[in-house]
Design an enzyme around this catalytic site. Sequence first.
Site, PDB file in Angstrom:
ATOM      1  N   THR A 156     -54.669   4.141  -7.277  1.00 42.15           N
ATOM      2  CA  THR A 156     -53.232   4.018  -7.012  1.00 42.15           C
ATOM      3  C   THR A 156     -52.467   3.638  -8.280  1.00 42.15           C
ATOM      4  O   THR A 156     -51.253   3.431  -8.224  1.00 42.15           O
ATOM      5  CB  THR A 156     -52.960   2.938  -5.944  1.00 42.15           C
ATOM      6  OG1 THR A 156     -53.459   1.671  -6.411  1.00 42.15           O
ATOM      7  CG2 THR A 156     -53.642   3.298  -4.633  1.00 42.15           C
ATOM      8  N   GLY A 157     -53.158   3.546  -9.416  1.00 41.92           N
ATOM      9  CA  GLY A 157     -52.552   3.074 -10.647  1.00 41.92           C
ATOM     10  C   GLY A 157     -51.755   4.132 -11.380  1.00 41.92           C
ATOM     11  O   GLY A 157     -51.697   5.309 -10.984  1.00 41.92           O
ATOM     12  N   ASP A 158     -51.165   3.716 -12.509  1.00 42.77           N
ATOM     13  CA  ASP A 158     -50.260   4.578 -13.252  1.00 42.77           C
ATOM     14  C   ASP A 158     -50.971   5.793 -13.833  1.00 42.77           C
ATOM     15  O   ASP A 158     -50.458   6.915 -13.748  1.00 42.77           O
ATOM     16  CB  ASP A 158     -49.598   3.761 -14.375  1.00 42.77           C
ATOM     17  CG  ASP A 158     -48.511   4.556 -15.087  1.00 42.77           C
ATOM     18  OD1 ASP A 158     -47.486   4.859 -14.448  1.00 42.77           O
ATOM     19  OD2 ASP A 158     -48.693   4.876 -16.282  1.00 42.77           O
ATOM     20  N   LEU A 159     -52.133   5.606 -14.439  1.00 46.61           N
ATOM     21  CA  LEU A 159     -52.856   6.732 -15.028  1.00 46.61           C
ATOM     22  C   LEU A 159     -53.262   7.745 -13.966  1.00 46.61           C
ATOM     23  O   LEU A 159     -53.140   8.961 -14.168  1.00 46.61           O
ATOM     24  CB  LEU A 159     -54.090   6.244 -15.789  1.00 46.61           C
ATOM     25  CG  LEU A 159     -54.954   7.337 -16.420  1.00 46.61           C
ATOM     26  CD1 LEU A 159     -54.173   8.131 -17.467  1.00 46.61           C
ATOM     27  CD2 LEU A 159     -56.222   6.731 -17.047  1.00 46.61           C
ATOM     28  N   HIS A 189     -58.486   7.688 -31.724  1.00 47.16           N
ATOM     29  CA  HIS A 189     -57.889   9.021 -31.793  1.00 47.16           C
ATOM     30  C   HIS A 189     -57.976   9.620 -33.194  1.00 47.16           C
ATOM     31  O   HIS A 189     -58.495  10.730 -33.393  1.00 47.16           O
ATOM     32  CB  HIS A 189     -56.413   8.972 -31.374  1.00 47.16           C
ATOM     33  CG  HIS A 189     -56.197   8.570 -29.957  1.00 47.16           C
ATOM     34  ND1 HIS A 189     -57.092   8.837 -28.945  1.00 47.16           N
ATOM     35  CD2 HIS A 189     -55.156   7.929 -29.352  1.00 47.16           C
ATOM     36  CE1 HIS A 189     -56.623   8.380 -27.809  1.00 47.16           C
ATOM     37  NE2 HIS A 189     -55.451   7.821 -28.022  1.00 47.16           N
ATOM     38  N   ARG A 215     -51.783   8.293 -11.100  1.00 49.27           N
ATOM     39  CA  ARG A 215     -50.598   8.970 -10.584  1.00 49.27           C
ATOM     40  C   ARG A 215     -50.024   9.965 -11.594  1.00 49.27           C
ATOM     41  O   ARG A 215     -49.580  11.056 -11.218  1.00 49.27           O
ATOM     42  CB  ARG A 215     -49.532   7.947 -10.199  1.00 49.27           C
ATOM     43  CG  ARG A 215     -49.894   7.067  -9.006  1.00 49.27           C
ATOM     44  CD  ARG A 215     -48.789   6.072  -8.688  1.00 49.27           C
ATOM     45  NE  ARG A 215     -47.565   6.766  -8.290  1.00 49.27           N
ATOM     46  CZ  ARG A 215     -46.487   6.896  -9.073  1.00 49.27           C
ATOM     47  NH1 ARG A 215     -46.469   6.379 -10.291  1.00 49.27           N
ATOM     48  NH2 ARG A 215     -45.419   7.529  -8.624  1.00 49.27           N
TER      49      ARG A 215
END
Length: 482
Positions: free
Chosen positions: A19-22, A239, A24
Site C-alpha cells: 500500500t506504500g508510495d513505491l 546509480h 502505488r
Amino acid sequence: MVSRVIPVDTFDLVIFGGTGDLARRKILPGLFRRFIAGQMTGESRVIGAARSELDDAGYRDLVCEAIAEFGGAEKDSGRLEEFLARLHYVPIDATGEGGWSDLRDLMRDGVVRAFYFSVAPSLFGALAERLHSNDVAGPDARIVVEKPFGRDLGGARELNATLASHFDERQIYRIDHYLGKETVQNLMAIRFGNVLFEPLWNSHYVDHIQITVAETVGVGGRGSYYDKSGAMRDMVQNHLMQLLCLIAMEPPSQFEADAVRDEKLKVIRALQPVEPHQIVRGQYDAAAGAASYREDAENPRSFTESFVALKLGISNLRWAGVPFYLRTGKKLKARSSEIAVVFKDLPHSMFEGDEKRHRNILSIRLQPNEGIDLQVTIKEPGPGGMRLVDVPLDMTFADALGDEAEAPDAYERLIMDVIRGNQTLFMRGDEVEAAWRWTDPIIEGWEARSDVPKLYEQGSSGPEDAQMLIHRDGRRWRDIRG
C-alpha cells in the site's frame, strides 16, 4: 516496427509494503502495463501485504486509484477489471506472527514465487526470517530488495549476512532501477555488438568520460531521510557506480548474469582512491519563493550534500590515464542523465585555417528523450572553401524505432526479469560491498576534515568549484539539457 512481448511463467508476486508510495507509483501500475502488453499469464497473481486492515476488495479499490493516477494511457475498463481480479491482499505484521499463516495458505505450488521488499531496510531481515520460518518462500523463491543496501560497508555486510542466512545468492535480486532503463542496456549492445566502437574503447582513443545525473527537484518531503544520506550515498555509490561499471568494464565472455557482474566487480576494485581536491560537494541555496536545502531538510546546521562532483581514475590497462568525471545533484537547471564518451583530438589536422577543436563525442541519453548521438565533423554546406562544422548523428529511440520505442518502464522490465530468474541487471552481494569499500574512505575523509558543502544557485549547473574541477584539466562539462 512491432514490439515482441514474450510471456513469463505463471507467478505469485507478493509485494510487502503493497500500500506504500513505491508500490502505488511504480510497481502496481507497471504490472498493469505488463498485463495489458500480454506478458502476464492469466493465472499469475499479485498479492499485497502490509499493516493496513484491508480485504481483497479494499485493496483492489486502492490499486484502481493508483493506476488511474500513475498508470499511463491504458485505461480500458474491461482489461482493468480483469487485472484487478488477479489481486489479493493479506494484512501482515512484518516483525510479528500476524498474517503469516494466511499468506502461506494463499501461496500456490508449481508457480514462481517472488517477494518484493518495498519496505524500509530495517525490515529486510525480519521479512527474510519470517518467510523462511513460516515456510512461505520455498527453495526456489526469489526476493527483491530495494536500495539502500546498507549505509556503509559494515551495514552492507550485515545486510548481506542476514539475507544469506535464509536465501542463496541466486535467490536475491538487489534492484537498481537505473539498470532497467532501455538506454543503459543499449550501452552494452553498442559496445559489444558493433565492431565500430569496441576497438576505440580505451585510453588510446578516449580523452575522458563524463557521467551526469541532474535533477530539478529538491529533497522535498524526504528531507529527513536524505539528510542522513546525501548525494554520495543516495546516488554515486549505486546509480552512478553502476553506469561507470557498464561503460568501463571488459567484454564478458557471454551475456550471462555472473559473467557480467564479474566484470563490473573488477572495475570497482580497480577504482583509484579519490583525493580531497578531486571532489566537490554542494548544497542548493534559497531562491525567490523556494526553500534552501537546509530548510527542506529541516536542519539549519546540515552539512549534507545535495550535489557532488568528482574526478576518478581506473587502474587497469584499458583506462590508464583516462579521467572519469561524475556529477549529480538536485535543483539543477534541467532533468538530465547522460554518459558522454569524449574521444581524443586528431593528432594532426590537414585543414588550413581551421583552429577550432573538433572532437567526436558519443552521447548516451538516459533521460529524458532516451537515445544516442555521435558528434562527427563534416564540411559546412555551401561555397567558401573547406569549413568544418560538428553535427550529431542522432538516434532518438522514439524517432528511430516507432512503436518499439515504447519500451517498458525500468521497474516493469526488472520485475519481469525476476520472474524469469535473470539476475544480469541486479547487483551481487560482493559488488555492493566493493562499492562501499571504495566510497567509505571518501565520506570519512570529508567528515574528518569537517568540510562544508559549497552553496549553489537553484537552476544552475552546481557550485562554481565543480566547474573548476574539470576546467583546470583543460576540459569542460557538457551543458545540462533536458
